[in-house]
Design a protein around this motif. Structure first.
Motif, PDB file in Angstrom:
ATOM      1  N   LYS B 166       0.827  -1.220   0.000  1.00 24.46           N
ATOM      2  CA  LYS B 166       0.000   0.000   0.000  1.00 24.46           C
ATOM      3  C   LYS B 166       0.857   1.264   0.000  1.00 24.46           C
ATOM      4  O   LYS B 166       0.397   2.329  -0.405  1.00 24.46           O
ATOM      5  CB  LYS B 166      -0.938   0.012   1.214  1.00 24.46           C
ATOM      6  N   MET B 167       2.106   1.152   0.466  1.00 29.87           N
ATOM      7  CA  MET B 167       2.999   2.316   0.446  1.00 29.87           C
ATOM      8  C   MET B 167       3.254   2.809  -0.980  1.00 29.87           C
ATOM      9  O   MET B 167       3.577   3.968  -1.194  1.00 29.87           O
ATOM     10  CB  MET B 167       4.346   1.970   1.086  1.00 29.87           C
ATOM     11  N   ARG B 168       3.170   1.908  -1.984  1.00 31.91           N
ATOM     12  CA  ARG B 168       3.492   2.329  -3.348  1.00 31.91           C
ATOM     13  C   ARG B 168       2.304   2.299  -4.296  1.00 31.91           C
ATOM     14  O   ARG B 168       2.362   2.843  -5.388  1.00 31.91           O
ATOM     15  CB  ARG B 168       4.630   1.464  -3.925  1.00 31.91           C
ATOM     16  N   THR B 169       1.221   1.633  -3.901  1.00 27.26           N
ATOM     17  CA  THR B 169       0.057   1.551  -4.782  1.00 27.26           C
ATOM     18  C   THR B 169      -1.195   1.439  -3.917  1.00 27.26           C
ATOM     19  O   THR B 169      -1.189   0.734  -2.906  1.00 27.26           O
ATOM     20  CB  THR B 169       0.197   0.354  -5.761  1.00 27.26           C
ATOM     21  N   PRO B 170      -2.277   2.151  -4.275  1.00 26.38           N
ATOM     22  CA  PRO B 170      -3.402   2.297  -3.352  1.00 26.38           C
ATOM     23  C   PRO B 170      -4.161   1.000  -3.058  1.00 26.38           C
ATOM     24  O   PRO B 170      -4.612   0.797  -1.946  1.00 26.38           O
ATOM     25  CB  PRO B 170      -4.318   3.303  -4.055  1.00 26.38           C
ATOM     26  N   ASN B 171      -4.307   0.136  -4.033  1.00 22.70           N
ATOM     27  CA  ASN B 171      -5.152  -1.035  -3.815  1.00 22.70           C
ATOM     28  C   ASN B 171      -4.455  -2.282  -4.359  1.00 22.70           C
ATOM     29  O   ASN B 171      -4.837  -2.833  -5.388  1.00 22.70           O
ATOM     30  CB  ASN B 171      -6.497  -0.809  -4.522  1.00 22.70           C
ATOM     31  N   PRO B 172      -3.403  -2.736  -3.669  1.00 24.24           N
ATOM     32  CA  PRO B 172      -2.530  -3.779  -4.222  1.00 24.24           C
ATOM     33  C   PRO B 172      -3.312  -5.028  -4.622  1.00 24.24           C
ATOM     34  O   PRO B 172      -4.192  -5.479  -3.890  1.00 24.24           O
ATOM     35  CB  PRO B 172      -1.587  -4.098  -3.056  1.00 24.24           C
ATOM     36  N   ARG B 173      -2.969  -5.559  -5.794  1.00 22.13           N
ATOM     37  CA  ARG B 173      -3.544  -6.838  -6.204  1.00 22.13           C
ATOM     38  C   ARG B 173      -2.759  -7.955  -5.528  1.00 22.13           C
ATOM     39  O   ARG B 173      -1.526  -7.963  -5.551  1.00 22.13           O
ATOM     40  CB  ARG B 173      -3.459  -6.988  -7.720  1.00 22.13           C
ATOM     41  N   VAL B 174      -3.485  -8.882  -4.940  1.00 26.94           N
ATOM     42  CA  VAL B 174      -2.865  -9.963  -4.172  1.00 26.94           C
ATOM     43  C   VAL B 174      -3.193 -11.294  -4.832  1.00 26.94           C
ATOM     44  O   VAL B 174      -4.342 -11.528  -5.221  1.00 26.94           O
ATOM     45  CB  VAL B 174      -3.389  -9.957  -2.718  1.00 26.94           C
ATOM     46  N   GLY B 175      -2.193 -12.158  -4.994  1.00 28.35           N
ATOM     47  CA  GLY B 175      -2.427 -13.482  -5.560  1.00 28.35           C
ATOM     48  C   GLY B 175      -1.705 -14.557  -4.763  1.00 28.35           C
ATOM     49  O   GLY B 175      -0.818 -14.263  -3.968  1.00 28.35           O
ATOM     50  N   VAL B 176      -2.118 -15.798  -4.977  1.00 28.06           N
ATOM     51  CA  VAL B 176      -1.451 -16.947  -4.356  1.00 28.06           C
ATOM     52  C   VAL B 176      -0.776 -17.746  -5.466  1.00 28.06           C
ATOM     53  O   VAL B 176      -1.423 -18.116  -6.454  1.00 28.06           O
ATOM     54  CB  VAL B 176      -2.456 -17.834  -3.588  1.00 28.06           C
ATOM     55  N   LEU B 177       0.505 -17.996  -5.316  1.00 27.16           N
ATOM     56  CA  LEU B 177       1.261 -18.759  -6.313  1.00 27.16           C
ATOM     57  C   LEU B 177       0.757 -20.199  -6.349  1.00 27.16           C
ATOM     58  O   LEU B 177       0.704 -20.872  -5.326  1.00 27.16           O
ATOM     59  CB  LEU B 177       2.751 -18.746  -5.957  1.00 27.16           C
ATOM     60  N   ASN B 178       0.375 -20.657  -7.546  1.00 35.21           N
ATOM     61  CA  ASN B 178      -0.149 -22.016  -7.647  1.00 35.21           C
ATOM     62  C   ASN B 178       0.153 -22.566  -9.036  1.00 35.21           C
ATOM     63  O   ASN B 178       0.585 -21.841  -9.932  1.00 35.21           O
ATOM     64  CB  ASN B 178      -1.657 -22.024  -7.354  1.00 35.21           C
ATOM     65  N   ILE B 179      -0.086 -23.864  -9.211  1.00 36.31           N
ATOM     66  CA  ILE B 179       0.237 -24.513 -10.482  1.00 36.31           C
ATOM     67  C   ILE B 179      -0.917 -24.428 -11.474  1.00 36.31           C
ATOM     68  O   ILE B 179      -0.840 -24.967 -12.573  1.00 36.31           O
ATOM     69  CB  ILE B 179       0.646 -25.987 -10.266  1.00 36.31           C
ATOM     70  N   GLY B 180      -1.984 -23.758 -11.104  1.00 37.52           N
ATOM     71  CA  GLY B 180      -3.111 -23.550 -12.001  1.00 37.52           C
ATOM     72  C   GLY B 180      -4.022 -22.522 -11.370  1.00 37.52           C
ATOM     73  O   GLY B 180      -3.858 -22.174 -10.198  1.00 37.52           O
ATOM     74  N   THR B 181      -4.975 -22.011 -12.133  1.00 42.39           N
ATOM     75  CA  THR B 181      -5.806 -20.923 -11.609  1.00 42.39           C
ATOM     76  C   THR B 181      -7.150 -21.401 -11.060  1.00 42.39           C
ATOM     77  O   THR B 181      -7.841 -20.642 -10.385  1.00 42.39           O
ATOM     78  CB  THR B 181      -6.069 -19.876 -12.712  1.00 42.39           C
ATOM     79  N   GLU B 182      -7.532 -22.647 -11.344  1.00 41.22           N
ATOM     80  CA  GLU B 182      -8.826 -23.128 -10.860  1.00 41.22           C
ATOM     81  C   GLU B 182      -8.787 -23.375  -9.350  1.00 41.22           C
ATOM     82  O   GLU B 182      -7.756 -23.732  -8.791  1.00 41.22           O
ATOM     83  CB  GLU B 182      -9.220 -24.428 -11.573  1.00 41.22           C
TER      84      GLU B 182
END
Lengths: 331, 331
Positions: B166-182
């Motif tokens: 948040k210090m550098r961008t107002p609404n940070p996109r957060v993801g979880v590293l995984n071997i697929g998106t489902e």
């Protein structure tokens, strides 16, 4: 002499049918003395593409195909798909091996469910050839078939991959992918595998960090399916990002001369990393030789994958794997 | 106004002491109104390098240093090392944060053991800034502090990293590293984290495959310490292999003109991926602001890491993290 019989799934990939059929024809003519290719797919579409050669290729007809967006669940309703049929023919020993360009997850699951595991093996592994900077390859496994493994699974992966790697190099170096090289690094299953491999007669070099993954520090790199997949996709992603960046820059008018002069360099790097020359991944641990090529495979990739499959069968690798497993576990 | 107090461990890294001392001086003069830098290390060596400025820098003297080849075990016999002293001073609230370029494994372990975990946190996380192709950064965590995690740990990592991002961008996109998106992909802890994050008010985008890791698809990418470390080192390794290859080619006499003309392109890519501009990694989850820079850090990297540490303290991020955790868990 008995001919080598290959089942070729012609459905469920992104390119036109021409690619796989032309590859089947050309590859067949390179090896007609000892090869039979059984085409699995829609006879009405395949036959016209075979022209006068149609008598040379037995066809197992179906109009059902597994698509790239099918899931293991949705594929259950397609028991007569070309992939399912090929797997059942392989299970019934109607052929020595099979090649598909279809959906990876569905293929690995159904291969496992239909063909069954080899004795001593508890988990299958999916194993591509990773091109390295020196123009060679490393076998990385597992890259997604088995994400929950123990030390014995990793050890078994190493034995099987070693048998395959022996086809190209006499004494393959084997490593275990880890976050450090010291014995205490990683999770308990890494340490178990480390101990098993140290006392084996494989040419085991120990834990390998992914920093050298493209330097061919080893010929076989063993991992659980989760981190193996992460490593593979990270490599692909970084390579793609950098190559897209360079392509964009070099196609700018101001960089025209730089681009022209740099062409030989990029040809060289492209050649080193050309995955089209090693376009087949094995499903290992099953009682059959099963090769998967890219869902977007073209003629060249089908040729490459057919070559991998053919040579593996010709070298009797399945029996070699069984022998190597029996050497460790007794019959 | 109370000054910001930073503990700077001057020992146990590969470069000459000049680098860290010059960085300390220059950074101090940029912020002398509200900054105090406490140098931890060998006073006899530090003082001559400070020249007339020696009165400006409190020094905590020791002659014991943790080396890059020390282990957690061997470091136990060095309780008076500069790293240990800095950690104890931080624990005793003699400063607001600390920076070291020392041994990562020893630092993460001793930071955890000395400083202790924040309320609600069960595991620490090590979090670098990963430079992306657009010139931005992604925070990847954990990259090796905690290799055995559950879904709540990943969720907590996301909350803490989000506060930093948040210090550098107002609404940070957060993801979880995984071997697929489902949703069904990965191990049980990925699915647990996925559910927790979906119902949180973070800007959660879901599972992220490492294929886009350098494209800044997300600002925060959460992983267990094992696969996070594998992803990070694979990126570094692939980048290094490709850049070494290109360097070798372009320095060949026949490629002289290609090299000259390509210079602006390689400057651009180097700038995008310049880790020297983001040369600090946080140890998160502890009751203090702790930053680690590279074991081979130079002047520029110390300056960059000091900036990260200073700005994080100035933005009161530790209290923000505590608030954000309390928002989820209640006080």
């Amino acid at each position: 002499m008995e001919k080598i019989k290959i089942l070729l799934d012609t459905m469920g990939y992104e390119n036109d049918l021409e690619h796989v059929i032309k590859a089947a024809k050309d590859f067949y003519y390179q090896h007609e003395d000892d090869l039979e290719i059984i085409l699995v797919g829609n006879e009405q579409l395949i036959k016209p593409l075979l022209d006068n050669d149609w008598r040379l290729f037995p066809i197992v007809h179906t109009e059902v195909s597994i698509e790239q967006n099918d899931t293991i669940l949705s594929a259950r309703k397609k028991q007569n798909s070309s992939m399912h049929l090929a797997l059942r023919y392989l299970k019934d020993k109607q052929a020595d091996g099979m090649l598909t360009a279809g959906n990876s997850a569905v293929f690995v699951y159904n291969a496992y469910a239909t063909i069954g595991l080899l004795e001593h093996i508890k988990k299958p592994a999916f194993m591509p050839f990773v091109p390295t900077i020196d123009g060679g390859v490393t076998n990385l496994l597992d890259v997604g078939a088995s994400i929950d493994v123990d030390g014995t699974d990793l050890f078994n992966f190493a034995i099987m991959a070693n048998t395959i790697a022996k086809m190209r190099t006499p004494n393959p170096r084997v490593g275990v992918l880890n976050i450090g090289t010291e014995d205490h690094k990683g999770l308990p299953y890494h340490q178990e595998a480390n101990e098993l491999l140290k006392t084996s007669n494989l040419n085991y070099v120990g834990f390998v960090e992914p920093k050298t993954i493209l330097e061919r520090e080893v010929d076989v790199l063993v991992a659980d399916g989760f981190s193996g997949n992460i490593a593979l996709k990270t490599m692909e992603g970084v390579g793609k990002t950098i190559s897209n960046f360079l392509k964009n820059e070099y196609k700018k008018p101001k960089n025209l001369f730089a681009a022209l002069l740099s062409k030989p360099i990029f040809k060289k790097i492209k050649k080193a990393f050309d995955y089209k020359e090693h376009a087949g991944a094995f499903v290992l641990g099953l009682d059959g030789i099963l090769v998967k090529t890219h869902g977007s495979a073209d003629y060249q990739q089908f040729m490459s994958a057919l070559k991998i499959l053919y040579e593996t069968i010709k070298a009797d690798v399945l029996n070699e794997i069984k022998k190597d497993l029996n050497n460790y576990y007794g019959q």
